[in-house]
Design a protein around this motif. Structure first.
Motif, PDB file in Angstrom:
ATOM      1  N   SER A 205       0.832  -1.213   0.000  1.00  0.00           N
ATOM      2  CA  SER A 205       0.000   0.000   0.000  1.00  0.00           C
ATOM      3  C   SER A 205       0.862   1.255   0.000  1.00  0.00           C
ATOM      4  O   SER A 205       0.571   2.221  -0.716  1.00  0.00           O
ATOM      5  CB  SER A 205      -0.932   0.009   1.214  1.00  0.00           C
ATOM      6  N   ASP A 234     -12.819  -4.120   0.890  1.00  0.00           N
ATOM      7  CA  ASP A 234     -11.996  -3.832   2.065  1.00  0.00           C
ATOM      8  C   ASP A 234     -10.623  -3.302   1.658  1.00  0.00           C
ATOM      9  O   ASP A 234     -10.068  -2.410   2.312  1.00  0.00           O
ATOM     10  CB  ASP A 234     -11.865  -5.066   2.964  1.00  0.00           C
ATOM     11  N   PHE A 235     -10.048  -3.816   0.542  1.00  0.00           N
ATOM     12  CA  PHE A 235      -8.770  -3.293   0.054  1.00  0.00           C
ATOM     13  C   PHE A 235      -8.937  -1.863  -0.453  1.00  0.00           C
ATOM     14  O   PHE A 235      -8.056  -1.026  -0.269  1.00  0.00           O
ATOM     15  CB  PHE A 235      -8.221  -4.176  -1.068  1.00  0.00           C
ATOM     16  N   GLN A 237     -11.077   0.373   0.606  1.00  0.00           N
ATOM     17  CA  GLN A 237     -11.156   1.252   1.776  1.00  0.00           C
ATOM     18  C   GLN A 237      -9.790   1.422   2.425  1.00  0.00           C
ATOM     19  O   GLN A 237      -9.422   2.513   2.873  1.00  0.00           O
ATOM     20  CB  GLN A 237     -12.152   0.680   2.800  1.00  0.00           C
ATOM     21  N   GLN A 238      -9.005   0.345   2.439  1.00  0.00           N
ATOM     22  CA  GLN A 238      -7.685   0.385   3.053  1.00  0.00           C
ATOM     23  C   GLN A 238      -6.762   1.361   2.337  1.00  0.00           C
ATOM     24  O   GLN A 238      -6.095   2.183   2.975  1.00  0.00           O
ATOM     25  CB  GLN A 238      -7.051  -1.014   3.039  1.00  0.00           C
ATOM     26  N   ASP A 241      -7.931   4.956   2.911  1.00  0.00           N
ATOM     27  CA  ASP A 241      -7.547   5.399   4.258  1.00  0.00           C
ATOM     28  C   ASP A 241      -6.048   5.662   4.344  1.00  0.00           C
ATOM     29  O   ASP A 241      -5.608   6.622   4.993  1.00  0.00           O
ATOM     30  CB  ASP A 241      -7.944   4.342   5.300  1.00  0.00           C
ATOM     31  N   THR A 242      -5.253   4.796   3.688  1.00  0.00           N
ATOM     32  CA  THR A 242      -3.795   4.968   3.704  1.00  0.00           C
ATOM     33  C   THR A 242      -3.407   6.298   3.067  1.00  0.00           C
ATOM     34  O   THR A 242      -2.576   7.035   3.612  1.00  0.00           O
ATOM     35  CB  THR A 242      -3.103   3.809   2.952  1.00  0.00           C
TER      36      THR A 242
END
Length: 315
Positions: A205, A234-235, A237-238, A241-242
Motif C-alpha cells: 500500500s 476492504d482493500f 477502503q484500506q 484510508d492509507t
C-alpha cells in the motif's frame, strides 16, 4: 545525563540524519547501536534532536541498518543497492574505493582533531596508509548519505502515515525509480506499463502511495490522473484510508458513473475504486479517454490483468 550523538549530518543547519557508530562486532554490536537511538528518543533522552531527523543509521565496519524517527527496533531494515548492470556496480566500487583512500588535506586534519580530539592527531598521522577496501559502513554512507541520495530519500521517499514517519525500503525505492523511468517515455502516444511484485506484508500500500506521489511530482508528466484499483471493497477502503493518513486527498469512486465523472473532470485528485466499477463505467462513457497521462495502479494485478476485467480497464 549528557547525551551526545556520534555523528549528525546537517542540511541548511537542520539535523536531518543521525548516525550511531558501534564497535566492529557485527550484528550484536549493531543491535546496541539501534537501542542507543531508541534511548535517545525517549522523554529522558534528546527528543528535541530527533524531531528534525529523517534518516537514522546504525553502523559498524561490517554491518549496518537504517530507519527513520520513531521506528521500533524490529522494523529497522537493511539497504541493498540495486544496479542496472555489472559495469555500473564496478564503477561505483571504483568511485567508493577512490573516496575511501583519498588523503585528508592539512586544513581537514586540523578541523578533525581540534579541541577534545587533539590527542588523536599524532596516532592518525603515524597510522598505516596502505590502501583499504570499502567496508559495509562505507557502502551505507555512500548509498544513503551522499547529498543527492539523502535529499531524494527525504523529499520523495519519506511520508507521514497518521503522523508517523515512514521511509522507503530499498526495493520500494528502486521499483518506483524504475517505474518512473519507464512511464516517462512516450511511444506512439502511449506509455509502457509493468508489474511490481511484492510479498505479503512488504508494504504494498505504501509503495502505491509513494508511486502516486512520484507520478504527480514528475517533471516529464503534466496533469496526471491516477486511479488506484483494488479487487475487493476492504482493500479499496484500506488504500483510501492509507492515502488520507499520508495527507493525500483521494476521491473514492463508489459507482461506475462516479468513476467516469472523475475521469472526465479537470480535477487532478487521485481516484480509488473497485475493479468491477469499470464494467458500468465503459457503458456510461460517451467519448474515449485518450490522454497518455491517465495512470492505473492495480492491486493484486494477477487477478485482473487478463480476461473480461482486464479488457474493461483498457477500454
Amino acid at each position: 545525563d549528557i547525551y551526545r550523538a556520534d555523528i549528525v549530518l546537517f542540511v541548511n543547519g537542520i539535523p536531518l540524519c543521525i548516525i550511531e557508530c558501534a564497535c566492529p562486532d557485527g550484528e550484536k554490536s549493531l543491535e546496541q547501536a539501534i537501542e542507543q537511538h531508541l534511548r535517545y528518543q525517549k522523554d529522558n533522552g534528546m527528543q528535541s534532536l530527533y524531531l528534525y531527523s529523517t534518516l537514522l543509521l546504525s553502523i559498524t565496519p561490517s554491518a549496518a541498518s537504517y530507519a527513520t524517527t520513531g521506528t521500533p527496533k524490529n522494523l529497522w531494515i537493511k539497504w541493498a543497492e540495486q544496479y542496472t548492470s555489472q559495469k555500473e556496480k564496478n564503477n561505483q566500487h571504483k568511485n567508493l574505493y577512490k573516496t575511501v583512500n583519498k588523503p585528508l588535506n592539512e586544513e581537514q586534519i586540523q578541523k578533525l582533531f581540534e579541541g577534545r580530539y587533539h590527542y588523536a592527531k599524532h596516532f592518525f598521522k603515524n597510522s598505516d596508509r596502505s590502501p583499504m577496501e570499502p567496508t559495509e559502513q562505507d557502502r551505507y554512507l555512500y548509498n544513503l548519505c551522499r547529498p543527492e541520495r539523502l535529499l531524494d530519500l527525504i523529499f520523495n521517499f519519506t511520508i507521514y502515515y497518521d503522523g508517523t514517519k515512514k521511509i522507503a525500503r530499498y526495493y520500494q525505492y528502486f521499483a518506483i525509480k524504475k517505474t518512473i523511468e519507464q512511464i516517462s517515455v512516450l511511444q506512439n502516444g502511449k506509455r509502457k506499463g509493468g508489474v511490481i511484485w511484492h510479498t505479503q506484508g512488504s508494504g504494498k500500500s505504501l509503495t502505491m502511495v509513494m508511486l502516486a506521489q512520484a507520478i504527480t511530482l514528475s517533471q516529464t508528466i503534466s496533469d496526471p490522473k491516477i486511479i488506484l484499483v483494488s479487487d475487493r471493497m476492504d482493500f479499496d477502503q484500506q488504500i483510501t484510508d492509507t492515502l488520507k493518513k499520508c495527507g493525500i486527498y483521494a476521491e473514492n469512486a463508489k459507482t461506475g458513473t462516479m468513476l467516469i465523472e472523475l475521469l472526465e473532470s479537470k480535477t487532478d485528485v487521485i481516484i480509488t475504486t473497485v475493479i468491477n466499477k469499470f464494467e458500468t463505467a465503459i457503458r456510461k462513457l460517451k467519448n474515449p479517454l485518450t490522454s497518455p497521462n491517465i495512470f492505473i495502479l492495480i492491486d493484486e494485478v494477477q487477478r485482473s490483468k487478463y480476461g473480461v476485467q482486464g479488457i474493461n480497464i483498457r477500454k
